[in-house]
Design an enzyme around this catalytic site. Structure first.
Site, PDB file in Angstrom:
ATOM      1  N   TYR A   1       1.054  -0.851   0.555  1.00 10.24           N
ATOM      2  CA  TYR A   1      -0.110   0.759  -0.116  1.00 10.24           C
ATOM      3  C   TYR A   1       0.849   1.107   0.334  1.00 10.24           C
ATOM      4  O   TYR A   1       2.235   1.397   0.429  1.00 10.24           O
ATOM      5  CB  TYR A   1      -0.658   0.566   1.015  1.00 10.24           C
ATOM      6  CG  TYR A   1      -1.700  -1.108   1.736  1.00 10.24           C
ATOM      7  CD1 TYR A   1      -2.985  -1.076   0.970  1.00 10.24           C
ATOM      8  CD2 TYR A   1      -1.479  -1.845   2.520  1.00 10.24           C
ATOM      9  CE1 TYR A   1      -3.847  -3.141   1.152  1.00 10.24           C
ATOM     10  CE2 TYR A   1      -2.454  -2.974   2.716  1.00 10.24           C
ATOM     11  CZ  TYR A   1      -3.607  -3.388   1.826  1.00 10.24           C
ATOM     12  OH  TYR A   1      -4.528  -4.129   2.525  1.00 10.24           O
TER      13      TYR A   1
ATOM     14  N   ASP B   1      -7.842  -1.362  -3.767  1.00  8.33           N
ATOM     15  CA  ASP B   1      -8.593  -1.385  -3.702  1.00  8.33           C
ATOM     16  C   ASP B   1      -9.490  -1.212  -2.518  1.00  8.33           C
ATOM     17  O   ASP B   1     -10.381  -1.482  -2.298  1.00  8.33           O
ATOM     18  CB  ASP B   1      -9.471  -2.921  -4.139  1.00  8.33           C
ATOM     19  CG  ASP B   1      -8.736  -4.606  -3.232  1.00  8.33           C
ATOM     20  OD1 ASP B   1      -7.522  -3.725  -2.285  1.00  8.33           O
ATOM     21  OD2 ASP B   1      -8.830  -5.512  -3.444  1.00  8.33           O
TER      22      ASP B   1
ATOM     23  N   HIS C   1     -10.788  -7.354  -3.014  1.00 10.30           N
ATOM     24  CA  HIS C   1     -10.164  -7.358  -1.221  1.00 10.30           C
ATOM     25  C   HIS C   1     -10.915  -8.422   0.144  1.00 10.30           C
ATOM     26  O   HIS C   1     -11.587  -8.140   1.424  1.00 10.30           O
ATOM     27  CB  HIS C   1     -10.516  -6.034  -0.667  1.00 10.30           C
ATOM     28  CG  HIS C   1      -9.418  -5.572   0.815  1.00 10.30           C
ATOM     29  ND1 HIS C   1      -8.418  -5.393  -0.612  1.00 10.30           N
ATOM     30  CD2 HIS C   1      -8.485  -5.755   1.694  1.00 10.30           C
ATOM     31  CE1 HIS C   1      -7.158  -5.105   0.393  1.00 10.30           C
ATOM     32  NE2 HIS C   1      -7.608  -5.472   2.162  1.00 10.30           N
TER      33      HIS C   1
END
Length: 598
Positions: free
Chosen positions: A347, A375, A475
């Site tokens: 991330y 996502d 996810h």
């Protein structure tokens, strides 16, 4: 076909409470915790068990973990900006002068052991110390930077926070603090003994379930690990692993959607020989399956993600490493077999320099690909996870001494408790654009896989952006309720954008619970299929051996399904072998029924 040797013992995972319960300021080693974890499956509640192996405090500590997940996520050393103190510096002289005036005992070596009573004096927002693994840290300047908020740290200020820190953090998590904020060791003789606690109802429930749980080789289906995981994992672990967004419709639909696709087996094809070996994004694998990046494996087993790495290596599959792993990156990479491929999931950090540093380290350590997860552009309510925090540990009051809001506190901040997911994700940037693919490319030469594709249009844009692969994923239903099931999106792409399968490698995860699910996705064009929760459950029930057994189950089911529909090798799988349930006539007929050859 791979072959992994399984141990015959029922290596049941005990909850983290007992494994992490300290008897003094010093904590047991990982080896000792694993030994206790194993012993609990066969001798729990035995009168001959030592106090360190007893049930006392097992779920009490798990409950503290429940409180911890509202914060104290000092995260791994690349997620948090380094905190610099105004004085002390890096010199030993500066460090010594900082503790000279403190209460404690000076050893003959000159090292000062600071008393526990002294630590208790530093328990405010303006002066906040905590003890972790027998060492004292000044986290005052870090409070407002903490991803999970300052309150959980303040709730443990001036205390030993080891039990709530260790299950959620890699061992190098505190390396980001400036050396001047490492106060020194606490005097172990001054630390009060923890009070003995009677086993709770959850203690007894887990212990009984452990005694009833079958040995690892008796697990026959992927779902077996989930069913037993619910019984033997702590409430915190189960609710974090199982949780999904809002009313959880998407999480359920991910699985149910596979029931809408049926095979059209071909017959009279020699099924004597074949292979499940394949390749995706340049990585060879013994199975068309990978471990999707999933965080917090230590909630299920003291060795955490290291078990996933070792199990994947034994079975010859590729592991996706979560940036929020509860083991350090160095630990995980060191656990690989020679030549073992791993992907690192990232991330992007609000502090982009932290992301640059991480990308460079991952590349240097030998990862084979970068998974860019896209996502999670905004927070979501993981309902089970949040409710578990309400039941285990109500949110700490946003006050100091009960006299109103703490200094500097945000009076408008929500009083709802944070789940594990929120506590570990505060560093994530919400300002993500297509330019970030180029940002990643500037700082690594590794192939880029974009994870979280939920529309054909974005799959097309990924191809135009030149990434090497995409993972169709929502996810695990943990972000947007009513997002499309990945298998449905894969079918849409096969019908409406078939050219994309020649431009990049397409993978998917979400809802996969059997080898037949895997084969359906492969026939529609997926190069490989990921499982996340299932590997966490297997790790939580049987550790590394559970990870290996899960791979064996999938290998058996994939092979059986392929041979029975007329495909000996992965390359033999074609779209015309699978399609919508029901008769292939009229609107229900896929387009390849018109072009299929006998």
């Amino acid at each position: 076909m791979f072959k992994a040797t399984l141990k015959s013992s029922n290596t049941g995972a005990r909850s983290l409470g007992a494994a992490l319960r300290p008897k003094s300021a010093s904590q047991p080693s990982t080896a000792v915790r694993v030994q206790r974890w194993r012993a609990s499956s066969t001798s729990a509640l035995s009168a001959s068990s030592s106090s360190s192996l007893s049930l006392r405090g097992r779920v009490a500590a798990a409950a503290v973990v429940g409180a911890a997940v509202t914060g104290l996520a000092l995260a791994n050393s690349f997620l948090i900006p380094t905190v610099k103190a105004d004085d002390g510096g890096n010199s030993s002289k500066g460090s010594k002068s900082k503790v000279d005036h403190l209460e404690g005992t000076e050893q003959a070596s000159g090292q000062k052991l600071v008393s526990y009573e002294e630590v208790q004096k530093h328990a405010s927002r303006d002066d906040c110390w905590v003890i972790i693994d027998g060492k004292i840290y000044d986290v005052t300047d870090f409070l407002d930077q903490h991803p999970g908020g300052a309150e959980i740290i303040l709730a443990n200020a001036g205390k030993d926070a080891t039990k709530i820190f260790k299950p959620l953090h890699p061992p190098d998590a505190l390396d980001t603090l400036d050396p001047s904020q490492h106060i020194g060791p606490v005097d172990p003789l001054s630390v009060p003994e923890p009070e003995d606690e009677e086993p709770t109802e959850e203690d007894l429930r887990i212990e009984e379930a452990r005694k009833q749980m079958p040995p690892v080789d008796a697990m026959l289906l992927v779902d077996d690990f989930e069913q037993w995981g619910e019984k033997v994992l702590s409430g915190t672990a189960w609710n974090y692993y199982k949780s999904a967004a809002d009313r959880e419709f998407t999480a359920d639909e991910n699985q149910n959607a596979f029931r809408r696709y049926y095979f059209r087996p071909r017959i009279l094809r020699d099924a004597t020989n074949g292979s499940t070996n394949t390749e995706f994004v340049g990585m060879k694998t013994a199975l068309p399956v990978f471990i999707s990046p999933a965080a917090m494996a230590k909630l299920g087993h003291p060795l955490g993600e290291v078990n996933l790495t070792k199990g994947a290596g034994r079975c010859g599959i590729v592991q996706g490493i979560s940036i929020n792993a509860s083991c350090s990156l160095d630990e995980i990479m060191a656990a690989r077999q020679q030549g073992q491929d791993v992907m690192f999931q990232i991330y992007l950090n609000k502090d982009r320099q932290a992301s640059i540093t991480l990308l460079e380290k991952v590349t240097k350590l030998g990862a084979s690909a970068i998974i860019f997860t896209v996502d999670t552009p905004w927070r979501s309510k993981r309902t089970r996870d949040v409710r578990a925090k309400t039941q285990v540990a109500p949110p700490p009051s946003n006050t100091e001494g009960g006299k109103g809001p703490a200094a500097g506190a945000d009076a408008s901040a929500s009083k709802a408790p944070l789940g594990v997911s929120r506590a570990i994700s505060g560093y994530q940037d919400t300002n993500l654009t297509w330019k970030d693919i180029d940002f990643i490319r500037q700082h690594t030469k590794l192939p880029i896989i974009v994870k979280g594709i939920q529309s054909m249009e974005d799959a097309e844009l990924c191809a135009e952006a030149g990434v090497q692969g995409i993972i169709l994923s929502n996810h695990g239903g943990r972000q947007c309720d009513f997002a499309p099931a990945p298998i449905d999106l894969l079918y849409e792409m096969r019908i409406n954008r078939p050219h994309l399968f020649g431009k990049l490698d397409v993978m998917m995860d979400g809802g996969v619970r059997s080898g037949s699910d895997v084969v359906k996705a492969l026939a529609l064009g997926a190069k490989a299929v990921g499982l996340g929760r299932s590997f966490l459950y297997a790790n939580g029930t049987h550790g590394e051996e559970g990870v290996v057994r899960l791979c064996e189950i999938l290998e058996e089911e994939i092979t059986n399904t392929m041979r029975n529909i007329g495909a000996n090798d992965i390359k033999d799988l074609k779209p015309e072998m699978v399609g919508p349930a029901g008769p292939w006539v009229g609107a229900n007929a896929p387009p390849w029924t018109k072009t299929a050859k006998a």
